[in-house]
Enzyme design. Structure first.
Site, PDB file in Angstrom:
ATOM      1  N   CYS A 172       3.530  16.703  11.891  1.00 43.83           N
ATOM      2  CA  CYS A 172       2.309  17.457  11.620  1.00 43.83           C
ATOM      3  C   CYS A 172       1.286  16.570  10.918  1.00 43.83           C
ATOM      4  O   CYS A 172       1.624  15.802  10.013  1.00 43.83           O
ATOM      5  CB  CYS A 172       2.635  18.664  10.743  1.00 43.83           C
ATOM      6  SG  CYS A 172       3.487  19.957  11.648  1.00 43.83           S
TER       7      CYS A 172
ATOM      8  N   GLN B 282       8.128   3.804   1.066  1.00 40.91           N
ATOM      9  CA  GLN B 282       9.323   3.987   0.227  1.00 40.91           C
ATOM     10  C   GLN B 282      10.613   3.848   1.045  1.00 40.91           C
ATOM     11  O   GLN B 282      11.628   3.376   0.533  1.00 40.91           O
ATOM     12  CB  GLN B 282       9.302   5.350  -0.479  1.00 40.91           C
ATOM     13  CG  GLN B 282       8.124   5.524  -1.424  1.00 40.91           C
ATOM     14  CD  GLN B 282       8.059   4.434  -2.495  1.00 40.91           C
ATOM     15  OE1 GLN B 282       9.019   4.198  -3.224  1.00 40.91           O
ATOM     16  NE2 GLN B 282       6.933   3.752  -2.565  1.00 40.91           N
TER      17      GLN B 282
ATOM     18  N   LYS C 248      15.717  23.718   9.902  1.00 44.27           N
ATOM     19  CA  LYS C 248      15.212  22.652  10.792  1.00 44.27           C
ATOM     20  C   LYS C 248      15.315  21.276  10.133  1.00 44.27           C
ATOM     21  O   LYS C 248      15.826  20.329  10.720  1.00 44.27           O
ATOM     22  CB  LYS C 248      13.748  22.935  11.149  1.00 44.27           C
ATOM     23  CG  LYS C 248      13.078  21.770  11.860  1.00 44.27           C
ATOM     24  CD  LYS C 248      11.578  21.930  12.015  1.00 44.27           C
ATOM     25  CE  LYS C 248      10.802  21.631  10.772  1.00 44.27           C
ATOM     26  NZ  LYS C 248       9.902  20.508  10.744  1.00 44.27           N
ATOM     27  N   ASN C 249      14.826  21.163   8.908  1.00 45.73           N
ATOM     28  CA  ASN C 249      14.739  19.830   8.319  1.00 45.73           C
ATOM     29  C   ASN C 249      16.110  19.267   7.928  1.00 45.73           C
ATOM     30  O   ASN C 249      16.292  18.055   7.891  1.00 45.73           O
ATOM     31  CB  ASN C 249      13.759  19.827   7.145  1.00 45.73           C
ATOM     32  CG  ASN C 249      12.317  19.963   7.642  1.00 45.73           C
ATOM     33  OD1 ASN C 249      12.040  19.726   8.822  1.00 45.73           O
ATOM     34  ND2 ASN C 249      11.410  20.375   6.770  1.00 45.73           N
TER      35      ASN C 249
ATOM     36  N   ARG D 226       0.985  10.334   5.155  1.00 44.54           N
ATOM     37  CA  ARG D 226       2.416  10.226   5.391  1.00 44.54           C
ATOM     38  C   ARG D 226       2.928   8.794   5.593  1.00 44.54           C
ATOM     39  O   ARG D 226       3.497   8.452   6.642  1.00 44.54           O
ATOM     40  CB  ARG D 226       2.833  11.151   6.540  1.00 44.54           C
ATOM     41  CG  ARG D 226       2.331  12.567   6.344  1.00 44.54           C
ATOM     42  CD  ARG D 226       2.877  13.550   7.341  1.00 44.54           C
ATOM     43  NE  ARG D 226       4.191  14.028   6.989  1.00 44.54           N
ATOM     44  CZ  ARG D 226       4.873  14.929   7.681  1.00 44.54           C
ATOM     45  NH1 ARG D 226       4.343  15.458   8.735  1.00 44.54           N
ATOM     46  NH2 ARG D 226       6.073  15.313   7.307  1.00 44.54           N
TER      47      ARG D 226
ATOM     48  N   ASP E 147       5.597  23.483   2.121  1.00 44.39           N
ATOM     49  CA  ASP E 147       5.746  24.128   3.437  1.00 44.39           C
ATOM     50  C   ASP E 147       5.511  25.637   3.375  1.00 44.39           C
ATOM     51  O   ASP E 147       5.533  26.313   4.408  1.00 44.39           O
ATOM     52  CB  ASP E 147       7.151  23.843   4.010  1.00 44.39           C
ATOM     53  CG  ASP E 147       7.308  22.376   4.386  1.00 44.39           C
ATOM     54  OD1 ASP E 147       6.305  21.651   4.403  1.00 44.39           O
ATOM     55  OD2 ASP E 147       8.455  21.961   4.653  1.00 44.39           O
TER      56      ASP E 147
ATOM     57  N   ARG F 122       7.781  24.446  17.225  1.00 44.49           N
ATOM     58  CA  ARG F 122       8.527  23.255  16.816  1.00 44.49           C
ATOM     59  C   ARG F 122       9.582  23.606  15.789  1.00 44.49           C
ATOM     60  O   ARG F 122      10.624  22.963  15.721  1.00 44.49           O
ATOM     61  CB  ARG F 122       7.575  22.246  16.146  1.00 44.49           C
ATOM     62  CG  ARG F 122       6.648  21.568  17.092  1.00 44.49           C
ATOM     63  CD  ARG F 122       5.723  20.685  16.337  1.00 44.49           C
ATOM     64  NE  ARG F 122       6.515  19.700  15.604  1.00 44.49           N
ATOM     65  CZ  ARG F 122       6.029  18.584  15.110  1.00 44.49           C
ATOM     66  NH1 ARG F 122       4.755  18.313  15.265  1.00 44.49           N
ATOM     67  NH2 ARG F 122       6.794  17.753  14.474  1.00 44.49           N
TER      68      ARG F 122
HETATM   69  C1  EPZ Z   1       9.568  16.351   4.674  1.00 40.75           C
HETATM   70  O1  EPZ Z   1       8.555  15.467   5.104  1.00 40.75           O
HETATM   71  C2  EPZ Z   1       9.567  17.510   5.626  1.00 40.75           C
HETATM   72  N1  EPZ Z   1       9.832  17.004   6.978  1.00 40.75           N
HETATM   73  C3  EPZ Z   1       8.225  18.232   5.568  1.00 40.75           C
HETATM   74  O2  EPZ Z   1       8.337  19.372   6.366  1.00 40.75           O
HETATM   75  C4  EPZ Z   1       7.937  18.656   4.141  1.00 40.75           C
HETATM   76  O3  EPZ Z   1       6.621  19.160   4.070  1.00 40.75           O
HETATM   77  C5  EPZ Z   1       8.044  17.472   3.188  1.00 40.75           C
HETATM   78  O4  EPZ Z   1       9.337  16.814   3.354  1.00 40.75           O
HETATM   79  C6  EPZ Z   1       7.900  17.852   1.718  1.00 40.75           C
HETATM   80  O5  EPZ Z   1       8.893  18.787   1.370  1.00 40.75           O
HETATM   81  C7  EPZ Z   1      11.076  16.786   7.387  1.00 40.75           C
HETATM   82  O6  EPZ Z   1      12.040  17.012   6.681  1.00 40.75           O
HETATM   83  C8  EPZ Z   1      11.255  16.307   8.782  1.00 40.75           C
HETATM   84  P1  EPZ Z   1       8.038  13.349   1.863  1.00 40.75           P
HETATM   85  P2  EPZ Z   1       8.511  13.987   4.581  1.00 40.75           P
HETATM   86  O7  EPZ Z   1       8.495  11.976   2.209  1.00 40.75           O
HETATM   87  O8  EPZ Z   1       9.897  13.515   4.373  1.00 40.75           O
HETATM   88  C9  EPZ Z   1       4.545  10.568   0.048  1.00 40.75           C
HETATM   89  C10 EPZ Z   1       7.568  21.030   7.849  1.00 40.75           C
HETATM   90  O9  EPZ Z   1       6.561  21.784   7.955  1.00 40.75           O
HETATM   91  N2  EPZ Z   1       5.307   9.412   0.593  1.00 40.75           N
HETATM   92  O10 EPZ Z   1       8.868  14.149   0.909  1.00 40.75           O
HETATM   93  O11 EPZ Z   1       7.626  13.226   5.488  1.00 40.75           O
HETATM   94  C11 EPZ Z   1       3.961  11.456   1.129  1.00 40.75           C
HETATM   95  O12 EPZ Z   1       2.734  10.957   1.602  1.00 40.75           O
HETATM   96  C12 EPZ Z   1       7.395  19.611   7.400  1.00 40.75           C
HETATM   97  O13 EPZ Z   1       8.720  21.378   8.120  1.00 40.75           O
HETATM   98  C13 EPZ Z   1       4.888   8.124   0.305  1.00 40.75           C
HETATM   99  O14 EPZ Z   1       3.888   7.909  -0.369  1.00 40.75           O
HETATM  100  O15 EPZ Z   1       7.790  14.193   3.175  1.00 40.75           O
HETATM  101  C14 EPZ Z   1       3.851  12.768   0.416  1.00 40.75           C
HETATM  102  O16 EPZ Z   1       2.679  12.784  -0.347  1.00 40.75           O
HETATM  103  C15 EPZ Z   1       5.986  19.164   7.283  1.00 40.75           C
HETATM  104  N3  EPZ Z   1       5.629   7.082   0.821  1.00 40.75           N
HETATM  105  C16 EPZ Z   1       5.055  12.777  -0.524  1.00 40.75           C
HETATM  106  O17 EPZ Z   1       5.454  11.407  -0.636  1.00 40.75           O
HETATM  107  C17 EPZ Z   1       6.751   7.259   1.556  1.00 40.75           C
HETATM  108  O18 EPZ Z   1       7.384   6.273   1.971  1.00 40.75           O
HETATM  109  C18 EPZ Z   1       6.236  13.601  -0.053  1.00 40.75           C
HETATM  110  O19 EPZ Z   1       6.548  13.248   1.296  1.00 40.75           O
HETATM  111  C19 EPZ Z   1       7.165   8.579   1.836  1.00 40.75           C
HETATM  112  C20 EPZ Z   1       6.426   9.635   1.330  1.00 40.75           C
END
Ligand code: EPZ
Length: 430
Positions: free
Chosen positions: A117, A126, A22-23, A122, A305, A397
């Site tokens: 979710c 960055q 999916k991702n 979130r 996840d 989803r």
């Molecule tokens: C992706 O979310 C996935 N979603 C999530 O999958 C997954 O849990 C996550 O990566 C971690 O592997 C998609 O690919 C659509 P991150 P993402 O940016 O990109 C912080 C599922 O169940 N952060 O890697 O939103 C953030 O708060 C879902 O399939 C900042 O601080 O996750 C978190 O603590 C849920 N600033 C950490 O980084 C930013 O600008 C990692 O988030 C971006 C992120």
């Protein structure tokens, strides 16, 4: 309202075929609008989130045609950088990938703020920092992200946190910037690599994806391609954990075993037997699992996840386990539901302290988000009696044919839409 009803107690046995990730699919679909030539994407999962994104790119003039359930042809020759805002796209996280894709191609994007979710704050700072470094002016206004630039130029970007989304988004925009971009402290998840491979097959020049330094030489245009999406690491992991929870024997087919290493390692510590094949993994668990400790980390660490699913498995272990969530601050919302099924779990800060119990008992519960929802289904599969799970739209989803795949493995589960069908199921399996 649709719900799942489950009669627990059946060990899952048999084979299951894993669908496309999916991702990865969400990133690749967004990136497919970056060329005016035709792109054919294979192994696309047929799930709510990918279908919402397909519908949304249609709305900005992109032609899409599913040639079969898992193959889609995309042509974005007539795409326009119209503002993106609809009810569906507000609910999915990956809407923000359209910012990177449209900024790269048209040098302007306006996309409604991402949903997804509710597992934590979130932020997208960055992503915005990356776009700004590439020369875009970037702001949030009226509930949308707006990014625009006369031209994009390569930059040296250090991510303050390892972010999958920011790595992917910056990679897309930088692909069509002038000169070289270096992303340091980049995410290494399999879907980051898959997107880089997809973009490279369209003529991009990306090196280092899968390491924490990604180098991108900007190109002026991208061309069409045919590309097959990698299998879903988390769907595979969920079925692996289903074998542990139900003391079953499942051959999980069509996977890349390397992507599953952190999950396999934990299952071995828990006493399960794993056999790896080239593109399959078999998980056999005959006894009560052993307790262990888990900390979620960016890839190649244990995936956030998979945190709810392993917690459900460890809830039945002999001993005390600690599961620490280090990525999202609000990912233990399912613990209340699991406790109502008999689990003995206390949450302290970012850790769940799990004292294993011998059994779960069925209850009427609700899926709080995608992965927690899937984990609660696993709990229902092993629970004594009936479990009813509401809000299954979260699960659907990101899992294709979830309950049907479980049924093929011997689960007694039905998707029902009204109380009458629920009663019928209860009578049939009383
Ligand atoms: C992706 O979310 C996935 N979603 C999530 O999958 C997954 O849990 C996550 O990566 C971690 O592997 C998609 O690919 C659509 P991150 P993402 O940016 O990109 C912080 C599922 O169940 N952060 O890697 O939103 C953030 O708060 C879902 O399939 C900042 O601080 O996750 C978190 O603590 C849920 N600033 C950490 O980084 C930013 O600008 C990692 O988030 C971006 C992120």
């Amino acid at each position: 309202m649709e719900k799942y009803i489950i009669k627990g107690g059946q060990p899952l046995k048999g084979e299951v075929e894993i669908t496309g990730a999916k991702n990865a699919a969400l990133a690749i679909l967004a990136a497919s609008v970056m060329t005016s030539e035709t792109v054919t994407i294979e192994n696309l999962p047929d799930e709510a989130d990918t279908n919402v994104l397909l519908g949304t790119i249609n709305e900005i003039g992109v032609f899409t045609h599913r040639t079969d359930r898992h193959t889609v042809r995309v042509n974005a020759a007539k795409a326009r950088n119209f503002p993106i805002d609809n009810e569906g796209i507000k609910k999915i996280r990956a809407s923000y990938y359209l910012v990177g894709a449209l900024l790269g191609r048209f040098k302007r994007a306006k996309v409604v703020l991402p949903g997804g979710c509710a597992i934590g704050l979130r932020p997208i700072d960055q992503h915005m920092k990356g776009f700004a470094a590439l020369g875009a002016s970037c702001r949030i206004e009226g509930g949308s992200v707006i990014a625009e630039a006369k031209e994009l130029h390569g930059a040296h970007i250090y991510l303050d946190v390892v972010s999958v989304g920011a790595t992917i988004n910056i990679m897309m925009a930088a692909t069509m910037a002038q000169g070289q971009t270096i992303i340091e402290n980049a995410a290494k998840e399999p879907h980051v690599v898959d997107l880089a491979n997809f973009l490279n097959s369209m003529g991009a020049r990306i090196k280092g994806a899968g390491t924490d330094v990604i180098r991108i030489r900007g190109v002026e245009r991208l061309h069409g391609t045919e590309y097959a999406i990698i299998p879903d690491q988390i769907e595979a992991g969920t079925f692996m954990m289903a074998a542990a929870v139900t003391r079953g024997d499942i051959l999980i087919k069509g996977v890349i075993p390397k992507h599953l290493e952190s999950i396999s390692a934990k299952l071995k510590e828990m006493g399960c037997t794993l056999t790896e094949h080239d593109d399959a993994v078999r998980v056999v668990c005959n006894d009560r699992v052993h307790s262990t400790h888990v900390k979620t980390l960016p890839y190649p660490g244990f995936p956030t996840d998979m945190q709810p699913q392993i917690t459900v498995a460890l809830g039945l272990s002999a001993g005390v386990s600690i599961v620490t969530e280090s990525i999202f601050e609000n990912r233990f919302k399912y613990i209340d539901a699991l406790t109502s099924m008999g689990a003995n779990i206390k949450v302290e800060g970012s850790s769940a302290i799990i004292s294993g119990v011998e059994k779960y008992t069925g209850a009427h519960i609700s899926a709080p988000d995608l992965r927690a929802g899937a984990a609660l289904v696993l709990a229902g599969l092993v629970a004594e009696g009936f479990t009813v799970i509401d809000n299954i739209h979260f699960i659907e989803r990101g899992y294709e044919d979830f309950y049907m795949k479980l049924r093929d493995l011997g689960a007694t589960i039905e998707r029902v839409e009204d109380d009458g069908s629920e009663q019928k199921f209860r009578l049939q399996y009383a």
